[in-house]
Design an enzyme around this catalytic site. Structure first.
Site, PDB file in Angstrom:
ATOM      1  N   ASP A  20       0.867  -1.178   0.000  1.00 46.83           N
ATOM      2  CA  ASP A  20       0.000   0.000   0.000  1.00 46.83           C
ATOM      3  C   ASP A  20       0.904   1.228   0.000  1.00 46.83           C
ATOM      4  OD1 ASP A  20      -2.105   1.681   0.152  1.00 46.83           O
ATOM      5  OD2 ASP A  20      -2.767   1.082   2.161  1.00 46.83           O
TER       6      ASP A  20
ATOM      7  N   ASP B 242      -2.698   2.477  -6.172  1.00 39.60           N
ATOM      8  CA  ASP B 242      -1.671   2.489  -5.130  1.00 39.60           C
ATOM      9  C   ASP B 242      -1.702   1.277  -4.208  1.00 39.60           C
ATOM     10  OD1 ASP B 242      -4.081   3.205  -4.037  1.00 39.60           O
ATOM     11  OD2 ASP B 242      -3.236   4.639  -2.638  1.00 39.60           O
ATOM     12  N   GLU B 243      -2.362   0.219  -4.611  1.00 36.84           N
ATOM     13  CA  GLU B 243      -2.498  -0.926  -3.726  1.00 36.84           C
ATOM     14  C   GLU B 243      -2.477  -2.207  -4.537  1.00 36.84           C
ATOM     15  OE1 GLU B 243      -5.698  -1.756  -0.556  1.00 36.84           O
ATOM     16  OE2 GLU B 243      -6.110   0.254  -1.328  1.00 36.84           O
TER      17      GLU B 243
END
Lengths: 366, 360
Positions: free
Chosen positions: B13, B108-109
């Site tokens: 993350d 973003d993960e």
């Protein structure tokens, strides 16, 4: 206002009226039934502003008046009272007292003056048809009518009168049902109107198999039918029905004759493993045989061969199996006649002996 | 040898992703409270904010105007999605060097299944550490990593010592971890279910564990089996490297509330065209159209319709969907259009239903 009526007399018209009343209403008064007593006639009215049903019942001498009552509650009270019960209905200020035997109810009411008027323009055309014929015509077409299609005119039924000829057409774009008949009397006019879906569905429920003559009046905006002691009105769909005639003007292959029951059972079995969403199945047609096969995204497969009467070139064509089943199930004959267009776009499904109705199913591109 | 084979899952993350990209690209933003999102003088919301801004109580999804009140000296930056997309692609390339089982959740993960990886003798913790270092060196951004034996715990772990975290939940620790967790932190338990559980006196994983599967089924139907598992630290969901898009949507918040029906319809038509373009880019077509309307008083409604054919332009349908919604009476601050029931065009071509009125 005060009157007494037998449960059996009011129950069935009340049920018919309540079925047009929408459960969720924008105007509270539309959940009510309008009750008017005048000259020993009880008139019940229910509407959703698109369609309206009026029932006229003869009653014993009673005190005139007009009021509206919550329709569903009133129906439930009448329905759950014992058979043959006499129901006494009486207005007391803004409440309506209903009593029968040892039961007492007090219902809220809304003034009759506030009940919206169903606006109808003057009727300039009319014709008559027997209840049985009209019922059959609706039964054979209703299932092809679109439901909530963006092309809103498809969410309805085309009624086409051309002097003595009657034509009814429904289609959801993927399939089409057409019913053609000859009226007892020439009408002397040509008209094309579109009845709204809800009106068609309600109307089909009001008709029985009797020879009772039904008078139908219509204008460009409204239609009205007189069915025994009921008056059924509907606003028409304000749009031109699309041209479907092209589908008839194309070359066809030789007719395929299949035992109807066998075809229906085969389709039902193969349908189990068709794609749940698209329902596509393949028909591989060769001399005297149709092989119907399906597979689904889980890689399961079904295949069944159905013997038939056919001579001509072999062909492969795909259909939505549900559409095929619906059409075949609506045939009354022992054999089903399938006529496939030479370009494999269309299949006509009908009875071998010419009947008033036929069904068309568009193919799926393979 | 009877050794239980546990999977090795890493959840990566990125820390304050959008804000971090801005701070990386503009040195003057470093060590400053940065807020990426809408302008504080408009109706926008905070998309991401830097850790410096978080100290003021600012968090994502907060109206920008509110953030401004909390921290007037914060620097508001307009999002640059191309830059984020580029950084995200770079990071995904890095993942690919470790395993092909990568499931991106957003820009973003991502989840990585490294059970089969051989480097670092297969140590997931060392792999996670190496991924973090590689991202920092090559992309210039900081990531937090969670390591565990399933997706649910790996995701919890990545949140444990953010920012720049690396946290391991071992198979031995998993059940205890799940036991202590408040129900609203569990995967698949949203606001509504959490409230329902609270009402039933279920507050933590431990409370949930005390219920039999049958009892859970009675309260929660289909989801019961999943709840039964996760409160024991069990989650069988695989890392899915070919995630299917379930819906595509676009929405817009207006500078000023709009109230005219025609204007609203025009905006919806616009949004629909954008959504259709997005779907077309992914080679998908949709059967369901959903319209979302948020009124000036934040009351939000959705109206949805599934068609027998794919959604194309649908002016009449939009008009139909906003009937009886209060559109035209109350003013509207946000409109959205979502397409779902998606089908790949390839399947579509396999069996395409011909139309009487279109194909003639």
């Amino acid at each position: 206002m005060k009157f007494i009526i037998n449960r059996e007399q009011i129950l069935s018209p009340l049920q018919q009226i309540v079925s047009v009343i929408e459960k969720r209403q924008t105007m509270p008064i539309l959940s009510n039934v309008l009750i008017v007593i005048e000259n020993n006639t009880l008139t019940l009215t229910g509407t959703d502003l698109e369609i309206q049903i009026i029932a006229k019942l003869d009653i014993d001498p009673a005190e005139a008046g007009a009021i509206t009552l919550p329709a569903r509650k009133f129906l439930d009270i009448c329905r759950l009272l014992p058979n043959q019960a006499d129901i006494k209905i009486e207005r007391q200020d803004d409440k309506i007292k209903i009593s029968s035997g040892r039961s007492r109810f007090s219902l809220s009411s809304l003034p009759a003056e506030n009940y919206p008027k169903f606006v109808e323009t003057e009727f300039n055309n009319q014709f008559v048809i027997s209840a049985r014929k009209l019922k059959k015509a609706l039964e054979k077409t209703v299932f092809c009518m679109a439901n909530q299609d963006v092309r809103f005119y498809l969410n309805g039924l085309l009624l086409n009168i051309s002097n003595q000829k009657l034509k009814m057409v429904t289609s959801d774009g993927h399939r089409l049902a057409i019913y053609e008949d000859v009226l007892e009397q020439p009408t002397g006019y040509e008209a094309r109107i579109v009845l709204p879906r809800k009106g068609v569905v309600e109307l089909a429920r009001l008709l029985d198999d009797s020879d009772t003559e039904i008078k139908i009046e219509f204008s460009a905006n409204n239609i009205r039918l007189y069915i025994n002691n009921l008056i059924f009105s509907a606003k028409l769909v304000d749009a031109k029905y699309p041209d479907y005639a092209k589908v008839f003007n194309q070359p066809f292959l030789n007719t395929i004759l299949v035992p109807k029951q066998l075809l229906k059972e085969t389709l039902s079995r193969v349908a189990i493993l068709s794609n749940e969403k698209f329902k596509g199945v393949s028909f591989d047609i060769t001399t005297d045989s149709i092989k119907i096969s399906a597979h689904n995204p889980e890689h399961e497969e079904a295949e069944e061969e159905c013997l038939c009467e056919y001579s001509g070139d072999s062909l492969s064509i795909a259909f939505n199996i549900q559409y095929m089943l619906d059409a075949v199930s609506n045939l009354n004959s022992d054999m089903a006649a399938l006529n496939i267009a030479a370009n494999a776009s269309t299949c006509f499904i009908e009875e071998p002996e010419e009947q008033a109705y036929k069904f068309i199913v568009m193919s799926m591109r393979l | 040898m009877a050794v239980a084979h546990h999977r090795k899952i890493i959840h990566i993350d990125m820390d304050a992703f959008f804000a971090a990209v801005e701070q990386r690209d503009s040195p003057q933003y470093r060590n400053q409270p940065i807020i990426v999102g809408g302008s504080p003088f408009s109706r926008g919301v905070v998309a991401t904010c830097s850790y410096e801004a978080r100290q003021y109580g600012i968090h994502s999804a907060m109206p920008s105007a509110h953030a401004y009140r909390l921290c007037p000296q914060a620097i508001f930056v307009k999002p640059r999605f191309e830059a984020y997309k580029a950084a995200s692609n770079h990071i995904r390339k890095i993942f690919a060097a470790y395993t092909e089982l990568v499931e991106p959740l957003s820009l973003d993960e991502a989840y990585l299944d490294v059970s089969a990886a051989e480097i670092f003798q297969g140590s997931a913790t060392l792999i996670a550490k190496d991924i973090k270092a590689t991202i920092k060196q090559q992309v210039g951004l900081i990531a937090s990593a969670g390591v565990s034996y399933n997706k649910f715990l790996a995701k919890l772990a990545s949140d444990m010592d953010k920012p720049d975290g690396l946290y391991l939940i071992t198979p031995a620790q998993g059940p205890e971890f799940a036991e202590k967790l408040p129900v609203n932190k569990f995967h698949g338990i949203g606001k509504v279910t959490a409230a329902k559980m609270q009402a039933l006196g279920i507050h933590t994983g431990k409370d949930l564990r005390e219920l039999s599967l049958a009892a859970l089924q009675q309260y929660f139907g289909k989801s019961a089996a999943h709840y039964y598992d996760i409160c024991r630290g069990v989650d069988h969901r695989p890392v899915n490297n070919h995630r299917v898009t379930k819906s595509v949507g676009v929405e817009t918040t207006f500078q000023q509330d709009i109230s005219s029906r025609e204007e609203i319809l025009r905006h919806l038509q616009d949004l629909l065209e954008q959504a259709l373009q997005k779907a077309a880019d992914k080679q998908l077509s949709a059967y369901t159209l959903t319209v979302k309307i948020k009124f000036h008083n934040f009351v939000q409604i959705t109206r949805s319709r599934t068609l027998p054919h794919t959604v194309t332009q649908a002016y009449g349908l939009l008009e139909e969907l906003i009937k009886n919604t209060g559109v035209g009476e109350s003013s509207v601050r946000l409109l959205g259009v979502t397409l779902s029931s998606l089908q790949g065009e390839l399947i579509e071509q396999r069996f395409q239903q011909m139309d009487l009125f279109r194909d003639f």
